[in-house]
Design a protein around this motif. Structure first.
Motif, mmCIF file in Angstrom:
data_model
loop_
_atom_site.group_PDB
_atom_site.id
_atom_site.type_symbol
_atom_site.label_atom_id
_atom_site.label_comp_id
_atom_site.label_asym_id
_atom_site.label_seq_id
_atom_site.Cartn_x
_atom_site.Cartn_y
_atom_site.Cartn_z
ATOM 1 N N SER A 1 -5.900 4.710 -10.016
ATOM 2 C CA SER A 1 -4.817 4.886 -10.800
ATOM 3 C C SER A 1 -4.918 4.296 -11.981
ATOM 4 O O SER A 1 -4.893 3.021 -12.124
ATOM 5 C CB SER A 1 -3.571 4.426 -9.890
ATOM 6 O OG SER A 1 -2.446 4.280 -10.856
ATOM 7 N N ASP A 2 -4.982 5.060 -13.102
ATOM 8 C CA ASP A 2 -5.267 4.521 -14.448
ATOM 9 C C ASP A 2 -3.820 3.960 -14.799
ATOM 10 O O ASP A 2 -3.762 2.957 -15.454
ATOM 11 C CB ASP A 2 -5.278 5.518 -15.400
ATOM 12 C CG ASP A 2 -6.678 6.291 -15.429
ATOM 13 O OD1 ASP A 2 -7.553 5.623 -14.735
ATOM 14 O OD2 ASP A 2 -6.952 7.627 -15.656
ATOM 15 N N HIS B 1 8.600 -4.288 -10.785
ATOM 16 C CA HIS B 1 9.823 -3.058 -10.721
ATOM 17 C C HIS B 1 9.656 -2.271 -11.966
ATOM 18 O O HIS B 1 10.302 -1.257 -11.981
ATOM 19 C CB HIS B 1 11.126 -3.966 -10.702
ATOM 20 C CG HIS B 1 11.198 -4.815 -9.417
ATOM 21 N ND1 HIS B 1 11.540 -4.422 -8.282
ATOM 22 C CD2 HIS B 1 11.305 -6.198 -9.388
ATOM 23 C CE1 HIS B 1 11.540 -5.540 -7.530
ATOM 24 N NE2 HIS B 1 11.432 -6.601 -8.196
ATOM 25 N N THR B 2 9.037 -2.663 -13.063
ATOM 26 C CA THR B 2 9.222 -2.055 -14.088
ATOM 27 C C THR B 2 7.792 -1.364 -14.687
ATOM 28 O O THR B 2 7.551 -0.500 -15.337
ATOM 29 C CB THR B 2 9.661 -2.584 -15.452
ATOM 30 O OG1 THR B 2 8.820 -3.893 -15.712
ATOM 31 C CG2 THR B 2 11.183 -3.045 -15.356
ATOM 32 N N SER B 3 6.678 -2.095 -14.242
ATOM 33 C CA SER B 3 5.257 -1.579 -14.234
ATOM 34 C C SER B 3 4.872 -0.480 -13.054
ATOM 35 O O SER B 3 5.712 -0.228 -12.277
ATOM 36 C CB SER B 3 4.296 -2.837 -14.460
ATOM 37 O OG SER B 3 4.084 -3.289 -13.029
ATOM 38 N N GLU B 4 3.648 -0.250 -13.198
ATOM 39 C CA GLU B 4 3.212 0.695 -12.108
ATOM 40 C C GLU B 4 2.100 -0.014 -11.174
ATOM 41 O O GLU B 4 1.288 0.732 -10.644
ATOM 42 C CB GLU B 4 2.837 2.027 -12.466
ATOM 43 C CG GLU B 4 3.924 2.461 -13.349
ATOM 44 C CD GLU B 4 3.928 4.136 -13.636
ATOM 45 O OE1 GLU B 4 3.541 4.806 -12.572
ATOM 46 O OE2 GLU B 4 4.153 4.523 -14.598
ATOM 47 N N VAL B 5 2.179 -1.242 -11.244
ATOM 48 C CA VAL B 5 0.969 -1.956 -10.590
ATOM 49 C C VAL B 5 1.161 -1.704 -8.818
ATOM 50 O O VAL B 5 0.250 -1.477 -8.060
ATOM 51 C CB VAL B 5 0.897 -3.278 -10.600
ATOM 52 C CG1 VAL B 5 0.678 -3.932 -12.162
ATOM 53 C CG2 VAL B 5 2.481 -3.913 -10.044
ATOM 54 N N TYR B 6 2.193 -1.107 -8.406
ATOM 55 C CA TYR B 6 2.412 -0.685 -7.096
ATOM 56 C C TYR B 6 1.757 0.437 -6.754
ATOM 57 O O TYR B 6 1.535 0.746 -5.518
ATOM 58 C CB TYR B 6 4.025 -0.407 -6.691
ATOM 59 C CG TYR B 6 4.393 0.555 -7.157
ATOM 60 C CD1 TYR B 6 4.397 2.006 -6.957
ATOM 61 C CD2 TYR B 6 5.181 0.300 -8.533
ATOM 62 C CE1 TYR B 6 4.786 2.994 -7.690
ATOM 63 C CE2 TYR B 6 5.740 1.396 -9.403
ATOM 64 C CZ TYR B 6 5.607 2.858 -8.987
ATOM 65 O OH TYR B 6 6.060 3.838 -9.637
ATOM 66 N N ARG B 7 1.176 1.265 -7.600
ATOM 67 C CA ARG B 7 0.428 2.409 -7.469
ATOM 68 C C ARG B 7 -0.965 1.876 -6.786
ATOM 69 O O ARG B 7 -1.845 2.721 -6.517
ATOM 70 C CB ARG B 7 0.188 3.226 -8.657
ATOM 71 C CG ARG B 7 1.431 3.752 -9.250
ATOM 72 C CD ARG B 7 1.180 4.616 -10.539
ATOM 73 N NE ARG B 7 2.208 5.266 -10.795
ATOM 74 C CZ ARG B 7 2.698 6.786 -10.500
ATOM 75 N NH1 ARG B 7 1.972 7.221 -9.660
ATOM 76 N NH2 ARG B 7 3.815 7.163 -10.855
ATOM 77 N N SER B 8 -1.330 0.660 -7.038
ATOM 78 C CA SER B 8 -2.714 0.219 -6.389
ATOM 79 C C SER B 8 -2.567 -0.761 -5.408
ATOM 80 O O SER B 8 -1.938 -2.003 -5.753
ATOM 81 C CB SER B 8 -3.484 -0.586 -7.594
ATOM 82 O OG SER B 8 -4.778 -1.160 -6.965
ATOM 83 N N LEU B 9 -2.433 -0.430 -4.325
ATOM 84 C CA LEU B 9 -2.466 -1.268 -3.074
ATOM 85 C C LEU B 9 -3.723 -1.493 -2.277
ATOM 86 O O LEU B 9 -3.928 -2.142 -1.141
ATOM 87 C CB LEU B 9 -1.347 -0.779 -2.079
ATOM 88 C CG LEU B 9 -0.081 -0.514 -2.538
ATOM 89 C CD1 LEU B 9 1.152 -0.003 -1.763
ATOM 90 C CD2 LEU B 9 0.762 -1.970 -3.184
ATOM 91 N N HIS B 10 -4.845 -1.260 -2.957
ATOM 92 C CA HIS B 10 -6.196 -1.588 -2.549
ATOM 93 C C HIS B 10 -6.290 -3.096 -2.776
ATOM 94 O O HIS B 10 -5.825 -3.827 -3.644
ATOM 95 C CB HIS B 10 -7.233 -0.960 -3.566
ATOM 96 C CG HIS B 10 -8.579 -1.065 -2.873
ATOM 97 N ND1 HIS B 10 -9.412 -2.187 -3.490
ATOM 98 C CD2 HIS B 10 -9.310 -0.194 -2.236
ATOM 99 C CE1 HIS B 10 -10.610 -1.847 -2.811
ATOM 100 N NE2 HIS B 10 -10.528 -0.662 -2.188
ATOM 101 N N SER B 11 -7.093 -3.554 -1.774
ATOM 102 C CA SER B 11 -7.194 -5.155 -1.842
ATOM 103 C C SER B 11 -8.148 -5.737 -3.123
ATOM 104 O O SER B 11 -7.976 -7.064 -3.080
ATOM 105 C CB SER B 11 -8.038 -5.579 -0.472
ATOM 106 O OG SER B 11 -7.227 -5.361 0.508
#
Length: 243
Positions: A134-135, A147-157
Motif C-alpha cells: 500500500s503506497d 483516524h485521518t491517515s491511511e496507516v491502517y491499510r498496512s497491518l503487516h508486522s
C-alpha cells in the motif's frame, strides 16, 4: 555472549523452511548501518526441515548479536514470534519475515524517526517483490493519526514498535491462527500507541513473493480460515474506538 546493556532494537525472525531466502534476510539484518552493538536479532526456528536451523546456527557462531532458538513446528508464525517477544531486550522491536529483507539503513532511519518524534510505532516503507504493498499507508509522516491517515491499510508486522507499549498492554500474537494473525496483533499495537509515524522516503522493507510458492499467505485455506482474523479485528475496533 550478549551485551549487558539493552540494545536499541530487537529484530524478531520466525523461521520455517526459509532457504535459500534466509541468507539474504540475515545478511540484511546483521549488516544494518545502525551497528551491531545497538542491535539484537532473535531467530526462532519453528521445526524447519530444509537446513534453515543449521544455517541459523552457522550465522550465530559468527555474529554474537544473533540468538537462535529451536522449537518443534507450531503450525504458524504466531508461536515463534511470541517466543522471541518473551526473550527480547530491545527498547524497540522490528518483525522481519525470513524470506524478506531490509534496506541497509532501514533500522537507523526508523529509530531516528521514533526518537525525534517520540513515536510508539513507525511504519517502514515497503517495496513489493511480486507482492502488492500500500503506497497510501506508507506516505512519509512525522505524525500519522490513526483516524485521518491511511496507516491502517498496512497491518503487516514489519514496523518499528516500542516494546514497553507491547508489554504494558500485554500484547502477543494469537497462536490459534496461521493466517491473518499479524493483522490482529498490529491492530492492537496501533490502538495502544500514543503516536504513529511513517518513514516513507526510503525503501526500508522488501516484501517477497517466493518463487517456490511457499509464502504462508499462498497456502490453501478454507473460507473460515480466510475470514477468521477479520472478524476479530473488527471486534477489536468496535470495542476500543469511539464513534
Amino acid at each position: 555472549m550478549h551485551h549487558a546493556s539493552a540494545p536499541d532494537i530487537t529484530v524478531i525472525i520466525a523461521v520455517y523452511n526459509a532457504m535459500p531466502y534466509l541468507n539474504e534476510c540475515l545478511d540484511s539484518a546483521l549488516g544494518q548501518s545502525l551497528g551491531a552493538e545497538r542491535l539484537e536479532v532473535i531467530a526462532v526456528d519453528d521445526g524447519s526441515t530444509d537446513g534453515s536451523g543449521a544455517e541459523l546456527d552457522r550465522y550465530a557462531a559468527r555474529h554474537p548479536q544473533l540468538r537462535v532458538v529451536h522449537q518443534p513446528n507450531s503450525g504458524g508464525p504466531g508461536g515463534p514470534r511470541n517466543r522471541a517477544l518473551d526473550l527480547a531486550r530491545g527498547r524497540y522491536l522490528f518483525v522481519l519475515d525470513a524470506d524478506d529483507y531490509l534496506g541497509p539503513e532501514a533500522l537507523e532511519r526508523l529509530l531516528d524517526m521514533a526518537e525525534a518524534q517520540g513515536s510508539d510505532v513507525v511504519l517502514a516503507k515497503q517495496v513489493g517483490l511480486g507482492r502488492t504493498v500500500s503506497d497510501k499507508a506508507h506516505r512519509h509522516a512525522e505524525e500519522a493519526d490513526l483516524h485521518t491517515s491511511e496507516v491502517y491499510r498496512s497491518l503487516h508486522s514489519a514496523k518499528l514498535m516500542r516494546r514497553q507499549v507491547i508489554e504494558d498492554a500485554r500484547l502477543r500474537y494469537p497462536e490459534d491462527l496461521w493466517y491473518g494473525e499479524d493483522q490482529i496483533f498490529v491492530t492492537e499495537v496501533f490502538l495502544a500507541a500514543g503516536k504513529i509515524s511513517v518513514v516513507g522516503d526510503y525503501d526500508c522493507y522488501f516484501l517477497r513473493r517466493r518463487e517456490d510458492g511457499q509464502n504462508i499467505t499462498s497456502r490453501q485455506r478454507t473460507a473460515g480460515e480466510t475470514v477468521a482474523h477479520i472478524e476479530r479485528v473488527m471486534a477489536l475496533v468496535a470495542d476500543r474506538v469511539q464513534d
